[in-house]
Each structure stands twice: as structure tokens, then as C-alpha cells.
Write an enzyme that holds these catalytic residues in place. Structure first.
Site, mmCIF file in Angstrom:
data_model
loop_
_atom_site.group_PDB
_atom_site.id
_atom_site.type_symbol
_atom_site.label_atom_id
_atom_site.label_comp_id
_atom_site.label_asym_id
_atom_site.label_seq_id
_atom_site.Cartn_x
_atom_site.Cartn_y
_atom_site.Cartn_z
ATOM 1 C CE LYS A 26 1.804 26.132 -28.520
ATOM 2 N NZ LYS A 26 1.465 27.241 -27.624
ATOM 3 N NE ARG B 9 -4.789 26.063 -29.210
ATOM 4 C CZ ARG B 9 -3.850 26.680 -29.940
ATOM 5 N NH1 ARG B 9 -3.252 26.069 -30.930
ATOM 6 N NH2 ARG B 9 -3.498 27.910 -29.656
ATOM 7 N NE ARG C 281 2.797 36.678 -30.597
ATOM 8 C CZ ARG C 281 2.448 35.403 -30.387
ATOM 9 N NH1 ARG C 281 3.362 34.453 -30.398
ATOM 10 N NH2 ARG C 281 1.205 35.068 -30.173
ATOM 11 N NE ARG D 3 -1.355 35.167 -33.137
ATOM 12 C CZ ARG D 3 -1.155 33.953 -32.635
ATOM 13 N NH1 ARG D 3 0.014 33.356 -32.775
ATOM 14 N NH2 ARG D 3 -2.119 33.328 -31.988
ATOM 15 N NE ARG E 197 -4.129 33.554 -28.231
ATOM 16 C CZ ARG E 197 -3.069 34.335 -28.499
ATOM 17 N NH1 ARG E 197 -3.174 35.657 -28.405
ATOM 18 N NH2 ARG E 197 -1.938 33.799 -28.857
HETATM 19 P P1 AMP Z 1 -1.943 29.637 -32.310
HETATM 20 O O1 AMP Z 1 -1.246 30.303 -33.440
HETATM 21 O O2 AMP Z 1 -1.505 28.220 -32.100
HETATM 22 O O3 AMP Z 1 -1.885 30.444 -31.049
HETATM 23 O O4 AMP Z 1 -3.493 29.533 -32.718
HETATM 24 C C1 AMP Z 1 -4.250 30.696 -32.964
HETATM 25 C C2 AMP Z 1 -5.738 30.372 -32.911
HETATM 26 O O5 AMP Z 1 -6.058 29.422 -33.930
HETATM 27 C C3 AMP Z 1 -6.249 29.738 -31.632
HETATM 28 O O6 AMP Z 1 -6.526 30.678 -30.617
HETATM 29 C C4 AMP Z 1 -7.496 29.037 -32.125
HETATM 30 O O7 AMP Z 1 -8.538 29.954 -32.376
HETATM 31 C C5 AMP Z 1 -7.042 28.499 -33.474
HETATM 32 N N1 AMP Z 1 -6.402 27.172 -33.355
HETATM 33 C C6 AMP Z 1 -5.114 26.857 -33.651
HETATM 34 N N2 AMP Z 1 -4.865 25.558 -33.451
HETATM 35 C C7 AMP Z 1 -6.031 25.029 -32.998
HETATM 36 C C8 AMP Z 1 -6.422 23.727 -32.587
HETATM 37 N N3 AMP Z 1 -5.556 22.693 -32.598
HETATM 38 N N4 AMP Z 1 -7.712 23.539 -32.205
HETATM 39 C C9 AMP Z 1 -8.596 24.559 -32.192
HETATM 40 N N5 AMP Z 1 -8.290 25.811 -32.539
HETATM 41 C C10 AMP Z 1 -7.017 26.053 -32.948
#
Ligand code: AMP
Length: 192
Positions: free
Chosen positions: A13, A87, A126, A138, A149
Site C-alpha cells: 500500500k 482499518r 524489509r 520497524r 498484525r
Molecule cells: P501501518 O504502517 O499501516 O502498518 O501501521 C502500523 C501500526 O500503526 C499498526 O499495526 C497499528 O498499530 C497502527 N495503526 C495504523 N493505522 C491504524 C488504524 N487505521 N487503526 C488502528 N491502528 C492503526
């Protein structure tokens, strides 16, 4: 034009959003990036979400909806790419209401189709790459957090596929190909 990129962690994404920013002047709204920035800068909110994020769990709807609302108050540029948001169904409802309040629409929801093995390889790869380049990986790019996740995705996020399908807004693109193949498929949807 405002779109959502929907897919599990590691689906690509962020990579595709960046291409849309470069090629179409769209604005990427990644709640994950916003939360990581809050974590790094050590704001109160950042401190509150750090442990939850590192474990791979979702932070509260309230926090991410607040982050998105702030951005909707600003410049809408060539449209928004919602990356990693919504989400949950509650977030999807909130986004609908916010877009309406800011007099704009959701034009497409692009679901990226991938399989779990590839996701695990991509994410652990990654982390490897980051470490090889002398950077910090990360905190949630490890096997244990990744399991959480993926489970969060299947339990809480994948219902959005049905939600947007029912609204007639869902478009599937294959997420497994080369970056340019995937972006060509996305362009096909956006230009249709
Ligand atoms: P991402 O970079 O999109 O993989 O997000 C990393 C982490 O941020 C996720 O595993 C969640 O802990 C938190 N996070 C990001 N976006 C959301 C969302 N829309 N709702 C809830 N938690 C989020």
C-alpha cells in the site's frame, strides 16, 4: 479524487501510495506514518500508542479518526490516498461522515490481493534490508508482531471488503506482481 488502498500489512500500500503522490499529485494519508512520527517525537499520544503498535495491535479508533480529521481540514491537493485507514468498520463509518462534512467523496476502494506467505517474506525481508543498510527496522516488523498484525487484519479490517463491496465501491487489483504492474492495474481503475 479520494481513494482507499486496502490490504494486509506488506501488501504494498505504501509503495503504491508513493507512486500516486509522485505521478498524480495526490496526498498520502498514512495513519501508520503519522503514529510512528508521534512515537518518534515523543508526544503524549505517541507515548500512549507505542507499546500497542510495537505489539502489532490496532490503536483506538478515536486516535486515528482524530488524525484523519486534522488532515481533512487542510489542503485537499489532487485528492487523498487513505493508506492503512480505515482499518475497522467504525473507522469506515467515521470516514464516510467526515468526507461528507468536508464536502468531498470517496471515489474508489482498491483492494490489493496477496497471499500470506508473500506478506511474511516481504515484511521480514524489509526488516533485513533496513538492518543491512545500517538503519533501524520497524519495531513491529518481526515474526511475533507480524502474526498479531495479520490476525488484526483478518478480524477487524477484512470486513471492510464486504462493507465497500456492498456500497459498490470495491475494486480488486492483483498485488503480487512487480511494482509497475500493480501500479498499472491501479491506474486502470482510477482512469476508468
Ligand atoms: P501501518 O504502517 O499501516 O502498518 O501501521 C502500523 C501500526 O500503526 C499498526 O499495526 C497499528 O498499530 C497502527 N495503526 C495504523 N493505522 C491504524 C488504524 N487505521 N487503526 C488502528 N491502528 C492503526
Amino acid at each position: 479524487m479520494n481513494i482507499i488502498l486496502l490490504g494486509p500489512p506488506g501488501a504494498g500500500k505504501g509503495t503504491q501510495a508513493q507512486k500516486l503522490v509522485d505521478e498524480r499529485g495526490m496526498i498520502q494519508l498514512s495513519t501508520g506514518d503519522m503514529l510512528r512520527a508521534a512515537k518518534t517525537s515523543g508526544t503524549e499520544m505517541g507515548k500512549k500508542v507505542a507499546a500497542v503498535m510495537d505489539a502489532g495491535e490496532l490503536v483506538t479508533d478515536e486516535i486515528v479518526i482524530g488524525l484523519i480529521e486534522e488532515k481533512l481540514q487542510g489542503d485537499h491537493g489532487g485528492g487523498f490516498i487513505f493508506d492503512g485507514f480505515p482499518r475497522t468498520l467504525a473507522q469506515a463509518d467515521a470516514l464516510g461522515a467526515l468526507l461528507k462534512a468536508y464536502n468531498t467523496t470517496l471515489d474508489a476502494v482498491i483492494a490489493m490481493e496477496v497471499n500470506d506467505e508473500v506478506l511474511v517474506q516481504r515484511i521480514l525481508g524489509r526488516a533485513e534490508e533496513a538492518r543491512a543498510a545500517g538503519k533501524e527496522a520497524r519495531a513491529d516488523d518481526n515474526e511475533e508482531s507480524l502474526k498479531v498484525r495479520l490476525m488484526e487484519y483478518y478480524k477487524k479490517t477484512s470486513p471492510l471488503i464486504g462493507y465497500y463491496h456492498a456500497k459498490g465501491q470495491l475494486e480488486w487489483v492483483p498485488g503480487l506482481g512487480a511494482i509497475d504492474e500493480v501500479s498499472a492495474a491501479i491506474a486502470g481503475v482510477l482512469d476508468a
